[in-house]
Write a protein that holds these residues in place. Structure first.
Motif, PDB file in Angstrom:
ATOM      1  N   ILE A 121       0.753  -1.131   0.049  1.00  0.00           N
ATOM      2  CA  ILE A 121      -0.134   0.213  -0.063  1.00  0.00           C
ATOM      3  C   ILE A 121       0.861   0.976   0.169  1.00  0.00           C
ATOM      4  O   ILE A 121       1.326   1.728   0.968  1.00  0.00           O
ATOM      5  CB  ILE A 121      -0.946  -0.178   1.235  1.00  0.00           C
ATOM      6  N   ALA A 122       1.338   1.841  -0.999  1.00  0.00           N
ATOM      7  CA  ALA A 122       2.335   2.887  -1.435  1.00  0.00           C
ATOM      8  C   ALA A 122       1.762   4.111  -1.205  1.00  0.00           C
ATOM      9  O   ALA A 122       2.424   5.147  -1.251  1.00  0.00           O
ATOM     10  CB  ALA A 122       2.840   2.681  -2.637  1.00  0.00           C
ATOM     11  N   ASN A 123       0.355   4.526  -1.533  1.00  0.00           N
ATOM     12  CA  ASN A 123      -0.385   5.864  -1.312  1.00  0.00           C
ATOM     13  C   ASN A 123      -1.843   5.297  -0.878  1.00  0.00           C
ATOM     14  O   ASN A 123      -2.325   4.250  -0.699  1.00  0.00           O
ATOM     15  CB  ASN A 123      -0.296   6.205  -2.496  1.00  0.00           C
ATOM     16  N   ILE A 124      -2.432   6.555  -0.542  1.00  0.00           N
ATOM     17  CA  ILE A 124      -3.745   6.442   0.031  1.00  0.00           C
ATOM     18  C   ILE A 124      -4.932   5.921  -0.869  1.00  0.00           C
ATOM     19  O   ILE A 124      -5.828   5.172  -0.484  1.00  0.00           O
ATOM     20  CB  ILE A 124      -4.337   7.752   0.598  1.00  0.00           C
ATOM     21  N   LEU A 125      -4.899   5.986  -2.171  1.00  0.00           N
ATOM     22  CA  LEU A 125      -5.659   5.355  -3.082  1.00  0.00           C
ATOM     23  C   LEU A 125      -5.526   3.914  -3.047  1.00  0.00           C
ATOM     24  O   LEU A 125      -6.565   3.337  -3.431  1.00  0.00           O
ATOM     25  CB  LEU A 125      -5.660   5.900  -4.504  1.00  0.00           C
ATOM     26  N   LEU A 126      -4.275   3.339  -2.828  1.00  0.00           N
ATOM     27  CA  LEU A 126      -4.158   1.823  -2.743  1.00  0.00           C
ATOM     28  C   LEU A 126      -4.602   1.237  -1.692  1.00  0.00           C
ATOM     29  O   LEU A 126      -4.714  -0.112  -1.296  1.00  0.00           O
ATOM     30  CB  LEU A 126      -2.629   1.710  -2.945  1.00  0.00           C
ATOM     31  N   SER A 127      -5.258   2.083  -0.631  1.00  0.00           N
ATOM     32  CA  SER A 127      -5.506   1.485   0.986  1.00  0.00           C
ATOM     33  C   SER A 127      -7.107   1.107   0.664  1.00  0.00           C
ATOM     34  O   SER A 127      -7.755   0.374   1.511  1.00  0.00           O
ATOM     35  CB  SER A 127      -5.438   2.532   1.881  1.00  0.00           C
ATOM     36  N   ASN A 128      -7.875   1.758  -0.229  1.00  0.00           N
ATOM     37  CA  ASN A 128      -9.178   1.482  -0.153  1.00  0.00           C
ATOM     38  C   ASN A 128      -9.884   0.543  -0.747  1.00  0.00           C
ATOM     39  O   ASN A 128     -11.042  -0.135  -0.227  1.00  0.00           O
ATOM     40  CB  ASN A 128      -9.977   2.946  -0.967  1.00  0.00           C
ATOM     41  N   GLY A 129      -9.509  -0.301  -1.901  1.00  0.00           N
ATOM     42  CA  GLY A 129     -10.102  -1.356  -2.279  1.00  0.00           C
ATOM     43  C   GLY A 129     -11.064  -1.140  -3.257  1.00  0.00           C
ATOM     44  O   GLY A 129     -11.620   0.116  -3.553  1.00  0.00           O
ATOM     45  N   ALA A 130     -11.837  -2.424  -3.680  1.00  0.00           N
ATOM     46  CA  ALA A 130     -12.970  -2.104  -4.590  1.00  0.00           C
ATOM     47  C   ALA A 130     -14.067  -2.999  -4.313  1.00  0.00           C
ATOM     48  O   ALA A 130     -14.009  -3.685  -3.487  1.00  0.00           O
ATOM     49  CB  ALA A 130     -12.497  -2.547  -6.045  1.00  0.00           C
ATOM     50  N   GLY A 131     -15.205  -2.714  -4.742  1.00  0.00           N
ATOM     51  CA  GLY A 131     -16.547  -3.283  -4.388  1.00  0.00           C
ATOM     52  C   GLY A 131     -17.456  -3.841  -5.615  1.00  0.00           C
ATOM     53  O   GLY A 131     -16.933  -4.416  -6.493  1.00  0.00           O
ATOM     54  N   GLY A 132     -18.610  -3.250  -5.544  1.00  0.00           N
ATOM     55  CA  GLY A 132     -19.518  -3.862  -6.822  1.00  0.00           C
ATOM     56  C   GLY A 132     -20.986  -3.563  -6.567  1.00  0.00           C
ATOM     57  O   GLY A 132     -21.290  -2.610  -5.584  1.00  0.00           O
ATOM     58  N   ALA A 133     -21.819  -4.384  -6.952  1.00  0.00           N
ATOM     59  CA  ALA A 133     -23.060  -4.325  -6.647  1.00  0.00           C
ATOM     60  C   ALA A 133     -23.925  -5.402  -6.515  1.00  0.00           C
ATOM     61  O   ALA A 133     -23.494  -6.250  -7.714  1.00  0.00           O
ATOM     62  CB  ALA A 133     -23.930  -3.230  -7.305  1.00  0.00           C
ATOM     63  N   THR A 166     -15.553  -7.913   0.236  1.00  0.00           N
ATOM     64  CA  THR A 166     -14.427  -8.040  -0.799  1.00  0.00           C
ATOM     65  C   THR A 166     -13.260  -7.477  -0.066  1.00  0.00           C
ATOM     66  O   THR A 166     -13.398  -7.055   1.152  1.00  0.00           O
ATOM     67  CB  THR A 166     -14.779  -6.800  -1.791  1.00  0.00           C
ATOM     68  N   THR A 167     -12.201  -8.218  -0.540  1.00  0.00           N
ATOM     69  CA  THR A 167     -10.992  -7.779   0.242  1.00  0.00           C
ATOM     70  C   THR A 167      -9.806  -7.060  -0.732  1.00  0.00           C
ATOM     71  O   THR A 167     -10.240  -6.963  -2.125  1.00  0.00           O
ATOM     72  CB  THR A 167     -10.137  -9.071   0.319  1.00  0.00           C
ATOM     73  N   LEU A 168      -8.718  -6.416  -0.098  1.00  0.00           N
ATOM     74  CA  LEU A 168      -7.765  -5.769  -0.785  1.00  0.00           C
ATOM     75  C   LEU A 168      -6.887  -6.808  -1.553  1.00  0.00           C
ATOM     76  O   LEU A 168      -6.034  -7.168  -0.868  1.00  0.00           O
ATOM     77  CB  LEU A 168      -7.317  -4.761   0.155  1.00  0.00           C
ATOM     78  N   GLY A 169      -6.896  -6.821  -2.942  1.00  0.00           N
ATOM     79  CA  GLY A 169      -5.915  -7.550  -3.448  1.00  0.00           C
ATOM     80  C   GLY A 169      -6.053  -9.182  -3.348  1.00  0.00           C
ATOM     81  O   GLY A 169      -5.450 -10.076  -3.377  1.00  0.00           O
ATOM     82  N   GLY A 170      -7.428  -9.714  -2.949  1.00  0.00           N
ATOM     83  CA  GLY A 170      -7.620 -10.871  -2.597  1.00  0.00           C
ATOM     84  C   GLY A 170      -9.065 -11.290  -3.218  1.00  0.00           C
ATOM     85  O   GLY A 170      -9.730 -10.493  -3.796  1.00  0.00           O
ATOM     86  N   PRO A 171      -9.514 -12.236  -3.035  1.00  0.00           N
ATOM     87  CA  PRO A 171     -10.910 -12.849  -3.397  1.00  0.00           C
ATOM     88  C   PRO A 171     -12.046 -12.156  -2.779  1.00  0.00           C
ATOM     89  O   PRO A 171     -11.895 -11.775  -1.502  1.00  0.00           O
ATOM     90  CB  PRO A 171     -10.771 -14.247  -3.296  1.00  0.00           C
TER      91      PRO A 171
END
Lengths: 546, 197
Positions: free
Chosen positions: A56-68, A441-446
């Motif tokens: 996690i090199a910067n703040i945007l890389l800390s947040n992760g992703a989701g969906g619907a 959801t996970t950061l960098g994972g399944p």
């Protein structure tokens, strides 16, 4: 506060009400491994979040992703759409040469398994996407998708034949910025879903931490980015009304948006969780004009006077007093804002036991959910470290019935002992059995799908279909009574942190197998009252014609 | 905890008021400060907060205020014969700071709060209120984790220095304690510095 005095009341059950699933009122547990079972693999979900860096090199890389979660093909079973990151200059690793892995649309076959229909649907996506929101913006009966991206967000219209078309340019919602979350809502009750886009901060890769060389800078090191509100013109296009609606404010750093009617006056207000700046509660005057009442109502800061990094707000009545409350996940002390009679909120984080229970965890996706169908709202929280990809336990917290909580993670099953870099969480009923399942959801994972196998009490789920009001029924207010007990809930766009859940309105009923009365007040002002309703099924309730 | 915040915390726990000394070159230590310890920073913040608090009590707000419960009513309520209480002013000022983005926070706390929100909200606050309640106990410093975030937490006693303090708290309709005497410890000011971000 505007009284709800208008509207028609009808006493109809059929044909405007359809029982979708009768099911068993006491389904047998599927195994003895715990209340929730990780069914990801068995269900056929193979989504892995693409991280594009080694740390996690910067703040945007800390947040992760989701969906619907949405039922895109109207077969009565909810489907799952998950968005992905991809290489992004200045944000992800320059040495990462990997191609972007696509977003994924998983169609629910209705037998507990899903099939990947991404390519057929045309939803592979592009860029560094954060989240998505689903809603029928054009009222054609099919759920559409808005994908939020760091860069240019996109609106996909559901053609109704299993495919989607990108209508971003045509509709006028192609905001370019640091998008992080969005929600559909009807700000002016004209029957068309409007769109709120929550923007984070203006990222500059050259920014360094003044205090802590080597660590990545926090949110206050960057200027906040104003949010965007689009009003649906009703012809497939949107107008940017951020300025005239009053919601445009500099200096805030949104992490999520939660539309809800905080005072039950019939119009939708908007709660925005911000990073290191006070949260906002945008009060709707009924015409789609807003002003922030968060400080006055006691929902801007936590109980120790801070405005730390808020991730998300989950909405529901935690103490059964009929007033809607909010649970906020944070890096830092969270909040359980319990509403009091005069519309103000008191933060009961400490008194509820949540202060102790969440002490060691950074909470991201927090969801109020009645996981045992006992009639009160429990909590599930996906936790994860902000600075490293080291995992944390997720929490399953049971409501004692009075808005105080105890740790039920042990009975939750193996997942709740597992350390994961948790981010988004949402609630769904993927198999329509009335037992609420979870998607994390996970950061960098399944992504992880957890099937609920433990709830044995009665339940009722409402699938609202608007006609004069928006077709999703977002903003409808439901009051239900059984044996002297009353439940109140709003059908809202169920946004979580980065991920939207099942829009159907679920009630755990405890021992009650029959509802004495059920009242739905639609955003149009029309009201439908149903009496003597059998439980343990999914009811499709349509808005009355008058 | 990140490395440099950890070192600051260690220095703070040792009670050092000077955290780091820069080298003046050629092996000669410089006497110029290049950093401030957490304890020093908390003490400085408290000095400012306490001074405003004291001056307000002594010079502006000598009488017994009316009952105030919200940001709006505290300013305009006809009951507020002497304007907002010092507690309310402290809250409002703190909120104003947070609105602009702050990497510290502070709060008024008491074991016998007139406003429920001024009661202890964490275990360290609960412990700290007991520690500073003893006569001449002075400030108490600790670390705590809240929602996965580490904090350096300093707790300073609030002493009844004016007769108006005692009068108000002993006669306020919502006061849970009515036997205060001058120089009693009535509560605490809690200053928090996050150890991350």
């Amino acid at each position: 506060m505007r009284p709800f005095s208008h509207g028609w009341i009808s006493l109809l059950i059929v044909p405007l009400v359809y029982a979708i699933s009768a099911g068993s009122c006491h389904p047998a547990p599927r195994s003895d491994s715990g209340r929730f079972e990780d069914i990801t693999r068995r269900a056929g979900l193979a989504f892995v979040h693409q991280f594009c860096h080694n740390r996690i090199a910067n703040i945007l890389l800390s947040n992760g992703a989701g969906g619907a979660v949405l039922d895109f093909d109207n077969d009565g079973f909810v489907d799952i759409f998950l968005v992905n990151w991809g290489p992004l200059a200045g944000v992800t690793s320059a040495s990462d040469r990997s191609e972007r892995a696509p977003d994924r649309l998983y169609r629910n076959r209705g037998d507990g398994t899903f099939e990947d229909v991404t390519t057929l649907a045309g939803l592979e996506g592009a860029g560094f996407s954060s989240s998505a929101t689903a809603g029928d913006f054009d009222g054609d009966g099919y759920e559409d998708l808005f994908v939020v991206t760091v860069g240019r967000s996109a609106l996909y219209r559901n053609r109704g034949d299993g495919t989607f078309e990108d209508v971003t340019d045509r509709s006028g919602v192609g905001h370019v910025g640091t998008g992080i979350a969005a929600a559909f809502l009807d700000i002016d009750r004209d029957g068309f879903l409007d769109l709120f886009l929550a923007n984070y901060l203006t990222f500059d890769p050259a920014t360094v931490s003044e205090q802590n060389p080597g660590a990545y800078p926090g949110p206050l090191a960057y200027p906040g980015e104003p949010n965007t509100l689009y009003r649906n013109r009703g012809d497939g296009t949107f107008a940017d009304v951020s300025e005239q609606s009053g919601i445009k404010r500099a200096g805030h750093r949104a992490m999520s948006v939660t539309p809800f009617d905080h005072d039950w006056d019939g119009d939708t207000d908007i709660y925005v969780s911000n990073d290191d700046t006070p949260n906002a509660l945008w009060f709707n005057d009924g015409t789609g004009h807003f002003h922030d009442v968060a400080v006055d109502l006691g929902v801007a800061f936590n109980s120790i006077g801070e405005a730390p990094g808020s991730m998300n707000a989950s909405v529901g009545d935690v103490n059964g007093d009929g007033l809607v409350d909010l649970f906020i996940t944070r890096l830092g002390y969270g909040s359980l804002y319990v509403q009091e009679a005069k519309g103000r909120f008191k933060d009961r984080m400490w008194a509820s036991g949540l202060g102790r229970l969440t002490r060691d965890f950074t909470g991201w996706g927090g969801s109020l959910v009645d996981f045992d169908n006992d009639g009160d709202l429990d909590l599930v929280i996906a936790n994860g470290d902000v600075f490293t990809r080291v995992g944390s336990r997720s929490l399953l917290l049971a409501n004692k019935g009075d808005g105080s909580f105890l740790d039920a993670s042990t009975e939750g099953g193996e997942f709740f002992a597992r350390k994961i870099p948790g981010r988004g969480s949402c609630v769904l009923d993927h198999d329509n059995d009335g037992r609420l399942d979870l998607l994390v959801t996970t950061l960098g994972g399944p992504a992880v799908l957890l099937g609920n196998q433990g709830a044995t009490q009665h339940w009722l789920t409402l699938d609202l279909v608007g006609s004069r009001s928006n077709r999703d029924g977002f903003g409808a207010l439901v009051t239900m009574r059984a044996n002297g007990r009353e439940w109140r809930a709003e059908a809202l766009c169920p946004t979580g942190f980065l991920i939207q859940g099942d829009r159907r309105l679920h009630f755990g009923l405890g021992p009650y197998s029959r509802i004495d009365s059920l009242s739905v007040r639609w955003p149009s002002g029309r009201t439908r009252v149903l009496e003597n309703v059998a439980a343990d099924r999914i009811l499709k309730v349509s808005e009355p014609a008058h | 905890m990140t490395r440099s915040s950890l070192s600051l915390a260690i220095l703070a726990s040792l009670g050092l008021s000077v955290a780091l000394l820069a080298s003046g070159g050629a092996g000669v230590p410089s006497h110029k400060l290049t950093a401030v310890s957490l304890k020093k920073m908390a003490d400085c913040l408290h000095a400012v907060i306490a001074a405003h608090h004291e001056v307000y009590c002594r010079s502006i707000h000598k009488g017994v205020p009316g009952e105030q419960t919200s940001a709006t009513s505290s300013v305009s309520s006809p009951e507020a014969t002497n304007g907002p209480t010092h507690a309310r002013v402290l809250d409002l000022a703190e909120q104003e700071i947070q609105t602009h983005g702050a990497e510290f926070s502070y709060a008024l706390r008491s074991a016998w709060p007139i406003d429920e929100s001024h009661g202890p909200q964490t275990q360290v606050e609960l412990d700290g209120l007991k520690r500073v309640a003893a006569p001449l106990a002075g400030a108490w410093y600790s670390e705590e984790t809240l929602g996965g975030r580490g904090y350096y937490t300093a707790i300073y006693p609030v002493i009844a220095t004016e007769s108006s303090c005692v009068e108000c708290h002993n006669h306020h309709p919502r006061s849970p304690r009515r036997d205060y005497r001058p120089k009693d410890v009535m509560g605490a000011i809690v200053v928090r510095l996050p150890l991350e971000f």
